[in-house]
Scaffold this motif. Structure first.
Motif, mmCIF file in Angstrom:
data_model
loop_
_atom_site.group_PDB
_atom_site.id
_atom_site.type_symbol
_atom_site.label_atom_id
_atom_site.label_comp_id
_atom_site.label_asym_id
_atom_site.label_seq_id
_atom_site.Cartn_x
_atom_site.Cartn_y
_atom_site.Cartn_z
ATOM 1 N N HIS A 1 -3.411 -12.210 -42.128
ATOM 2 C CA HIS A 1 -4.136 -12.298 -43.391
ATOM 3 C C HIS A 1 -5.095 -13.489 -43.468
ATOM 4 N N LEU A 2 -5.303 -14.181 -42.344
ATOM 5 C CA LEU A 2 -6.251 -15.281 -42.340
ATOM 6 C C LEU A 2 -7.670 -14.754 -42.515
ATOM 7 N N THR A 3 -8.458 -15.445 -43.307
ATOM 8 C CA THR A 3 -9.851 -15.078 -43.497
ATOM 9 C C THR A 3 -10.754 -16.211 -43.015
ATOM 10 N N GLY A 4 -11.981 -15.864 -42.669
ATOM 11 C CA GLY A 4 -12.945 -16.874 -42.269
ATOM 12 C C GLY A 4 -12.723 -17.461 -40.894
ATOM 13 N N VAL A 5 -11.973 -16.770 -40.027
ATOM 14 C CA VAL A 5 -11.756 -17.255 -38.663
ATOM 15 C C VAL A 5 -12.175 -16.165 -37.682
ATOM 16 N N GLU A 6 -12.566 -16.587 -36.495
ATOM 17 C CA GLU A 6 -13.005 -15.655 -35.467
ATOM 18 C C GLU A 6 -11.815 -14.923 -34.853
ATOM 19 N N PRO A 7 -12.037 -13.696 -34.354
ATOM 20 C CA PRO A 7 -10.954 -12.965 -33.669
ATOM 21 C C PRO A 7 -10.342 -13.761 -32.517
ATOM 22 N N TYR A 8 -11.190 -14.507 -31.811
ATOM 23 C CA TYR A 8 -10.675 -15.322 -30.707
ATOM 24 C C TYR A 8 -9.665 -16.348 -31.216
ATOM 25 N N THR A 9 -9.952 -16.936 -32.371
ATOM 26 C CA THR A 9 -9.043 -17.931 -32.941
ATOM 27 C C THR A 9 -7.714 -17.291 -33.309
ATOM 28 N N LYS A 10 -7.765 -16.087 -33.873
ATOM 29 C CA LYS A 10 -6.517 -15.400 -34.203
ATOM 30 C C LYS A 10 -5.703 -15.109 -32.944
ATOM 31 N N ARG A 11 -6.379 -14.718 -31.877
ATOM 32 C CA ARG A 11 -5.645 -14.452 -30.629
ATOM 33 C C ARG A 11 -5.004 -15.732 -30.091
ATOM 34 N N LYS A 12 -5.699 -16.861 -30.248
ATOM 35 C CA LYS A 12 -5.130 -18.139 -29.814
ATOM 36 C C LYS A 12 -3.889 -18.468 -30.635
ATOM 37 N N TYR A 13 -3.938 -18.238 -31.950
ATOM 38 C CA TYR A 13 -2.783 -18.503 -32.798
ATOM 39 C C TYR A 13 -1.610 -17.595 -32.424
ATOM 40 N N CYS A 14 -1.908 -16.343 -32.137
ATOM 41 C CA CYS A 14 -0.839 -15.416 -31.727
ATOM 42 C C CYS A 14 -0.185 -15.878 -30.433
ATOM 43 N N ALA A 15 -0.987 -16.451 -29.530
ATOM 44 C CA ALA A 15 -0.426 -16.980 -28.288
ATOM 45 C C ALA A 15 0.493 -18.165 -28.576
ATOM 46 N N TYR A 16 0.125 -19.010 -29.540
ATOM 47 C CA TYR A 16 1.012 -20.106 -29.936
ATOM 48 C C TYR A 16 2.364 -19.551 -30.394
ATOM 49 N N ILE A 17 2.328 -18.499 -31.203
ATOM 50 C CA ILE A 17 3.560 -17.920 -31.743
ATOM 51 C C ILE A 17 4.430 -17.393 -30.615
ATOM 52 N N VAL A 18 3.838 -16.585 -29.739
ATOM 53 C CA VAL A 18 4.603 -15.916 -28.682
ATOM 54 C C VAL A 18 5.144 -16.907 -27.660
ATOM 55 N N ASN A 19 4.300 -17.843 -27.240
ATOM 56 C CA ASN A 19 4.660 -18.712 -26.117
ATOM 57 C C ASN A 19 5.363 -20.009 -26.510
ATOM 58 N N ASP A 20 5.101 -20.521 -27.712
ATOM 59 C CA ASP A 20 5.576 -21.862 -28.049
ATOM 60 C C ASP A 20 6.531 -21.927 -29.235
ATOM 61 N N ILE A 21 6.334 -21.045 -30.229
ATOM 62 C CA ILE A 21 7.130 -21.167 -31.455
ATOM 63 C C ILE A 21 8.290 -20.195 -31.472
ATOM 64 N N ALA A 22 8.013 -18.920 -31.190
ATOM 65 C CA ALA A 22 9.073 -17.905 -31.263
ATOM 66 C C ALA A 22 10.257 -18.204 -30.341
ATOM 67 N N PRO A 23 10.040 -18.613 -29.083
ATOM 68 C CA PRO A 23 11.200 -18.887 -28.225
ATOM 69 C C PRO A 23 12.076 -20.022 -28.742
ATOM 70 N N PHE A 24 11.482 -20.955 -29.494
ATOM 71 C CA PHE A 24 12.245 -22.115 -29.954
ATOM 72 C C PHE A 24 12.900 -21.879 -31.306
ATOM 73 N N MET A 25 12.160 -21.304 -32.267
ATOM 74 C CA MET A 25 12.719 -21.161 -33.618
ATOM 75 C C MET A 25 12.230 -19.910 -34.345
ATOM 76 N N GLY A 26 11.671 -18.964 -33.619
ATOM 77 C CA GLY A 26 11.153 -17.775 -34.266
ATOM 78 C C GLY A 26 12.188 -16.957 -34.995
#
Length: 316
Positions: free
Chosen positions: A83-108
């Motif tokens: 639901h983020l607005t005003g950001v590029e698709p590339y930025t959203k993909r980068k954020y999704c990578a943060y979730i999958v690789n760095d946040i979800a394994p630790f406390m997702g």
């Protein structure tokens, strides 16, 4: 990690128990927690191993005492990015990578409102242990902190009482010191560069414009009589293509002065909408292409002539 074990009830159904030790009144008591499936038991046993018995038990009691299952960290972060607005698709993909690789394994898997300041600090330490640089940790933590701040601002009812990321101290990161060519170094560097790149290199140096801004310039952006260049656009490269948009920051829209001698080398007797610099096929010059075809060969040539190749800059 405690090992789950099956137990058959009187009615013939099977539950899985995770044995634990609980400190109470100065004594260590043997106990266990039961789960309907082996997968659930293993998941909680891993949580015990990560958080410790006391925190894992408290979290389990909280979950089982709730009539409605709270959103998990991963659930909320994915919804936040969607639901983020005003950001590029590339930025959203980068954020999704943060979730999958760095946040979800630790406390997702944690409920959103179970994240505390200690959890956030432990995650930052975890990123350090994985070898993330201070700048990378700041980027990832900045995304997580923004998402948690949004959860605390939700209306009509906040999802969490406060943002647990406030006050977390991040590892120090210092930007590398910028170095610039001395006049004689620049002349040596330019002489080692293929001739077709000389005009663009000189323009980059004189304008101090970013490569993505230089790539987007057209002949009409040059005011030859005034010795000025209007910079109001830049290419953004997303990994899947390029997109023309505004400069990187609001202050990036500007007019810069460039020596008349430099402008005279640009071949401005062309249509106003023609690219100022382009490849032999007439397409914009990507920063990576300029680096590979112009900067690196010149650096190698300078190294052969002077015995070294430094980190001088001809632009941003």
């Amino acid at each position: 990690m405690p090992t789950p074990r099956p137990r058959v009830r009187r009615d013939g159904t099977v539950v899985w128990q995770v044995p634990i030790r609980i400190a109470r009144d100065g004594r260590v008591l043997q106990s266990s927690k039961s789960f309907p499936t082996l997968e659930a038991a293993i998941g909680w046993a891993q949580l015990v191993d990560k958080l410790g018995t006391a925190d894992a038990v408290a979290l389990l009691d909280f979950q089982r005492g709730s009539t409605v299952a709270p959103a998990t960290v991963a659930d909320w972060l994915n919804a936040y990015v969607d639901h983020l607005t005003g950001v590029e698709p590339y930025t959203k993909r980068k954020y999704c990578a943060y979730i999958v690789n760095d946040i979800a394994p630790f406390m997702g898997h944690l409920p959103l409102d179970a994240v505390t300041q200690f959890t956030d600090a432990a995650w930052v330490l975890h990123l350090e242990e994985k070898g993330n640089s201070g700048k990378t940790i700041a980027n990832k933590h900045g995304f997580f902190a923004a998402a948690m701040a949004a959860a605390a601002r939700m209306r009509p009812k906040p999802l969490i009482a406060y943002n647990p990321c406030i006050g977390t101290r991040l590892p120090r990161h210092d930007s590398p010191e910028m170095t610039f060519f001395e006049p004689d170094e620049y002349e040596l560097f330019l002489s080692a560069m293929p001739q077709r790149w000389h005009a663009q290199t000189e323009f980059c140096l004189a304008s101090m414009a970013r490569p993505s801004e230089v790539a987007a310039l057209t002949v009409g952006d040059i005011k030859r009589g005034a010795g000025a260049v209007r910079i109001n656009k830049a290419f953004k490269y997303t990994g899947t293509g390029r997109k023309l948009g505004p400069p990187k920051t609001k202050r990036g829209v500007r007019t810069v002065n460039v020596p008349f001698e430099t402008l005279d080398r640009l071949g401005l007797d062309r249509p106003h909408d023609a690219l100022l610099f382009h490849t032999r096929r007439g397409t914009p010059i990507r920063p990576a292409y300029f680096y590979q075809e112009a900067f690196l060969p010149a650096c190698a040539g300078r190294g052969r002539r002077s015995g070294q190749c430094g980190g001088g800059s001809v632009g941003r």
